[in-house]
Write a protein that holds these residues in place. Structure first.
Motif, PDB file in Angstrom:
ATOM      1  N   TYR A 124       0.827  -1.205   0.000  1.00  0.00           N
ATOM      2  CA  TYR A 124       0.000   0.000   0.000  1.00  0.00           C
ATOM      3  C   TYR A 124       0.861   1.254   0.000  1.00  0.00           C
ATOM      4  CZ  TYR A 124      -3.950   3.049   0.980  1.00  0.00           C
ATOM      5  OH  TYR A 124      -4.914   4.042   0.898  1.00  0.00           O
ATOM      6  N   ASP A 125       1.977   1.209   0.696  1.00  0.00           N
ATOM      7  CA  ASP A 125       2.895   2.355   0.667  1.00  0.00           C
ATOM      8  C   ASP A 125       3.431   2.580  -0.746  1.00  0.00           C
ATOM      9  OD1 ASP A 125       2.575   2.753   3.370  1.00  0.00           O
ATOM     10  OD2 ASP A 125       4.378   1.655   3.951  1.00  0.00           O
ATOM     11  N   ASP A 143     -12.026  -0.289  -2.601  1.00  0.00           N
ATOM     12  CA  ASP A 143     -11.958  -1.322  -1.554  1.00  0.00           C
ATOM     13  C   ASP A 143     -10.583  -1.341  -0.884  1.00  0.00           C
ATOM     14  OD1 ASP A 143     -14.545  -2.076  -2.013  1.00  0.00           O
ATOM     15  OD2 ASP A 143     -14.047  -3.803  -3.273  1.00  0.00           O
ATOM     16  N   ILE A 144      -9.542  -1.180  -1.678  1.00  0.00           N
ATOM     17  CA  ILE A 144      -8.178  -1.171  -1.132  1.00  0.00           C
ATOM     18  C   ILE A 144      -7.992   0.030  -0.201  1.00  0.00           C
ATOM     19  CG2 ILE A 144      -5.738  -0.848  -1.717  1.00  0.00           C
ATOM     20  CD1 ILE A 144      -6.272  -2.467  -4.280  1.00  0.00           C
ATOM     21  N   SER A 145      -8.430   1.198  -0.656  1.00  0.00           N
ATOM     22  CA  SER A 145      -8.294   2.408   0.163  1.00  0.00           C
ATOM     23  C   SER A 145      -9.089   2.294   1.454  1.00  0.00           C
ATOM     24  CB  SER A 145      -8.757   3.636  -0.630  1.00  0.00           C
ATOM     25  OG  SER A 145      -7.933   3.861  -1.748  1.00  0.00           O
ATOM     26  N   PHE A 146     -10.308   1.785   1.361  1.00  0.00           N
ATOM     27  CA  PHE A 146     -11.144   1.632   2.558  1.00  0.00           C
ATOM     28  C   PHE A 146     -10.502   0.661   3.540  1.00  0.00           C
ATOM     29  CE2 PHE A 146     -14.586  -0.489   4.904  1.00  0.00           C
ATOM     30  CZ  PHE A 146     -15.183   0.622   5.505  1.00  0.00           C
ATOM     31  N   ASP A 149      -7.099   2.498   4.819  1.00  0.00           N
ATOM     32  CA  ASP A 149      -7.258   3.823   5.432  1.00  0.00           C
ATOM     33  C   ASP A 149      -8.337   3.867   6.512  1.00  0.00           C
ATOM     34  OD1 ASP A 149      -5.280   4.886   3.841  1.00  0.00           O
ATOM     35  OD2 ASP A 149      -6.659   5.568   2.286  1.00  0.00           O
ATOM     36  N   MET A 150      -9.249   2.902   6.498  1.00  0.00           N
ATOM     37  CA  MET A 150     -10.351   2.913   7.453  1.00  0.00           C
ATOM     38  C   MET A 150     -10.325   1.703   8.393  1.00  0.00           C
ATOM     39  SD  MET A 150     -12.071   5.706   7.007  1.00  0.00           S
ATOM     40  CE  MET A 150     -13.603   5.339   7.838  1.00  0.00           C
ATOM     41  N   LEU A 151     -10.372   0.504   7.833  1.00  0.00           N
ATOM     42  CA  LEU A 151     -10.507  -0.692   8.673  1.00  0.00           C
ATOM     43  C   LEU A 151      -9.288  -0.930   9.559  1.00  0.00           C
ATOM     44  CD1 LEU A 151     -12.268  -3.351   6.408  1.00  0.00           C
ATOM     45  CD2 LEU A 151     -13.244  -1.863   8.140  1.00  0.00           C
ATOM     46  N   TYR A 152      -8.102  -0.873   8.987  1.00  0.00           N
ATOM     47  CA  TYR A 152      -6.895  -1.123   9.782  1.00  0.00           C
ATOM     48  C   TYR A 152      -6.721  -0.093  10.902  1.00  0.00           C
ATOM     49  CZ  TYR A 152      -4.916  -5.012   7.049  1.00  0.00           C
ATOM     50  OH  TYR A 152      -4.675  -6.236   6.475  1.00  0.00           O
ATOM     51  N   PRO A 153      -6.812   1.211  10.613  1.00  0.00           N
ATOM     52  CA  PRO A 153      -6.684   2.197  11.703  1.00  0.00           C
ATOM     53  C   PRO A 153      -7.784   2.054  12.756  1.00  0.00           C
ATOM     54  CG  PRO A 153      -6.348   3.259   9.585  1.00  0.00           C
ATOM     55  CD  PRO A 153      -6.870   1.878   9.292  1.00  0.00           C
ATOM     56  N   TYR A 154      -9.006   1.734  12.315  1.00  0.00           N
ATOM     57  CA  TYR A 154     -10.122   1.574  13.249  1.00  0.00           C
ATOM     58  C   TYR A 154      -9.863   0.403  14.186  1.00  0.00           C
ATOM     59  CZ  TYR A 154     -15.039   1.713  14.717  1.00  0.00           C
ATOM     60  OH  TYR A 154     -16.191   1.824  15.458  1.00  0.00           O
ATOM     61  N   ILE A 232     -12.098  -7.687   9.854  1.00  0.00           N
ATOM     62  CA  ILE A 232     -10.818  -7.567   9.160  1.00  0.00           C
ATOM     63  C   ILE A 232     -10.549  -8.815   8.334  1.00  0.00           C
ATOM     64  CG2 ILE A 232      -8.309  -7.490   9.483  1.00  0.00           C
ATOM     65  CD1 ILE A 232      -9.515  -4.809   9.955  1.00  0.00           C
ATOM     66  N   GLU A 233     -10.769  -9.980   8.926  1.00  0.00           N
ATOM     67  CA  GLU A 233     -10.547 -11.243   8.219  1.00  0.00           C
ATOM     68  C   GLU A 233     -11.404 -11.310   6.956  1.00  0.00           C
ATOM     69  OE1 GLU A 233     -10.702 -16.019   9.253  1.00  0.00           O
ATOM     70  OE2 GLU A 233     -12.265 -14.682  10.021  1.00  0.00           O
ATOM     71  N   SER A 234     -12.671 -10.946   7.079  1.00  0.00           N
ATOM     72  CA  SER A 234     -13.582 -10.979   5.938  1.00  0.00           C
ATOM     73  C   SER A 234     -13.131 -10.032   4.832  1.00  0.00           C
ATOM     74  CB  SER A 234     -14.998 -10.607   6.394  1.00  0.00           C
ATOM     75  OG  SER A 234     -15.878 -10.561   5.299  1.00  0.00           O
ATOM     76  N   SER A 235     -12.697  -8.840   5.215  1.00  0.00           N
ATOM     77  CA  SER A 235     -12.238  -7.841   4.242  1.00  0.00           C
ATOM     78  C   SER A 235     -10.979  -8.313   3.529  1.00  0.00           C
ATOM     79  CB  SER A 235     -11.976  -6.505   4.937  1.00  0.00           C
ATOM     80  OG  SER A 235     -11.527  -5.530   4.006  1.00  0.00           O
ATOM     81  N   ILE A 236     -10.070  -8.935   4.265  1.00  0.00           N
ATOM     82  CA  ILE A 236      -8.840  -9.453   3.654  1.00  0.00           C
ATOM     83  C   ILE A 236      -9.159 -10.519   2.616  1.00  0.00           C
ATOM     84  CG2 ILE A 236      -6.741 -10.799   4.085  1.00  0.00           C
ATOM     85  CD1 ILE A 236      -6.491  -9.397   6.771  1.00  0.00           C
TER      86      ILE A 236
END
Length: 251
Positions: A124-125, A143-146, A149-154, A232-236
């Motif tokens: 991502y970097d 989806d990648i940005s969300f 930028d959203m799920l991991y920080p949350y 997180i698992e589902s999103s991955i």
């Protein structure tokens, strides 16, 4: 080639064939323009191929990162299942047994476990350094940005809240009753951790209503973050599948 065209121009001028020279000059300009357009088209094709290759490279890097993240989050989720069970086991043991046992000490050692998820962001970097627009699939790009930028920080926020709770409440109470040890070679341990409690402290612990409340609070904190971890698992999994589909279309 340049000398050839120059000789034609000189011949037409020397023969005073100005109309033919004019037509020739226009034709030569058209040829030059066509040559420039062809060169630009070739350059655009080359640049597009480079962009495509870089997009494939980034997607492969993201897929590789996500597969490692998936293993880690599943390992953390497994620990959370163990923690939930430990909270119940410790509570039941205190209600039904008058002395500590090895299984009790193992369960109590789980009460201080706080799994930490450390995702790999190299792909991502790399994407951010080039610009997210390089991912041409709009749905996949969003989806990648969300996800990053959203799920991991949350999820990180939840982990930090649990860590603060542990430092303020769980750790002091556990230290009040248990001797904490670390020895991977010890016959009774959980990832090297094992707790001991003497009979006198155990009897006091049985009557400590605050410790019972603490068990419920640990379970609550753990289940809250476990729920986020499942998301997180589902999103991955979803991202990996979408990236693999996109790679099949690009390669």
């Amino acid at each position: 080639m340049i000398k050839f065209f120059r000789k034609i121009r000189e011949k037409l001028l020397s023969e005073n064939k100005f109309s033919k020279y004019f037509i020739y000059a226009i034709g030569e300009i058209i040829l030059v323009v066509i040559g420039i357009l062809i060169a630009l088209q070739v350059n655009n094709v080359n640049e597009q191929q480079k962009s495509n290759d870089f997009e494939v490279k980034i997607l492969k890097e993201l897929r590789s990162n996500l597969k490692v993240d998936l293993l880690e989050i599943r390992d953390d989720l497994g620990l959370m299942v163990d923690i939930n069970k430990a909270c119940l086991d410790v509570k039941k043991h205190l209600e039904h047994f008058n002395e500590p046992t090895d299984s009790f000490n193992i369960s109590t050692s789980l009460l201080r476990v706080t799994p930490h998820f450390s995702p790999i962001n190299s792909g991502y970097d790399l994407l951010l350094s080039r610009g997210v627009g390089i991912i041409r699939n709009d749905s996949l790009r969003k989806d990648i940005s969300f996800h990053y930028d959203m799920l991991y920080p949350y999820y990180k926020t939840y982990e930090e809240e649990r860590t603060r709770f542990h430092a303020l409440h769980s750790e002091p109470k556990l230290l009040e009753y248990f001797f904490m040890n670390f020895d991977k070679n010890h016959e009774i341990n959980f990832h090297g951790f094992y707790f001991n409690i003497n009979n006198e402290d155990y009897q006091t612990l049985k009557g400590d209503s605050k410790f019972s409340k603490l068990l419920s609070a640990i379970a609550f904190e753990n289940k809250a973050i476990q729920n986020r971890g499942l998301r997180i698992e589902s999103s991955i999994l979803t991202l990996i599948n979408k990236i693999e589909t996109e790679l099949e279309n690009l390669e």
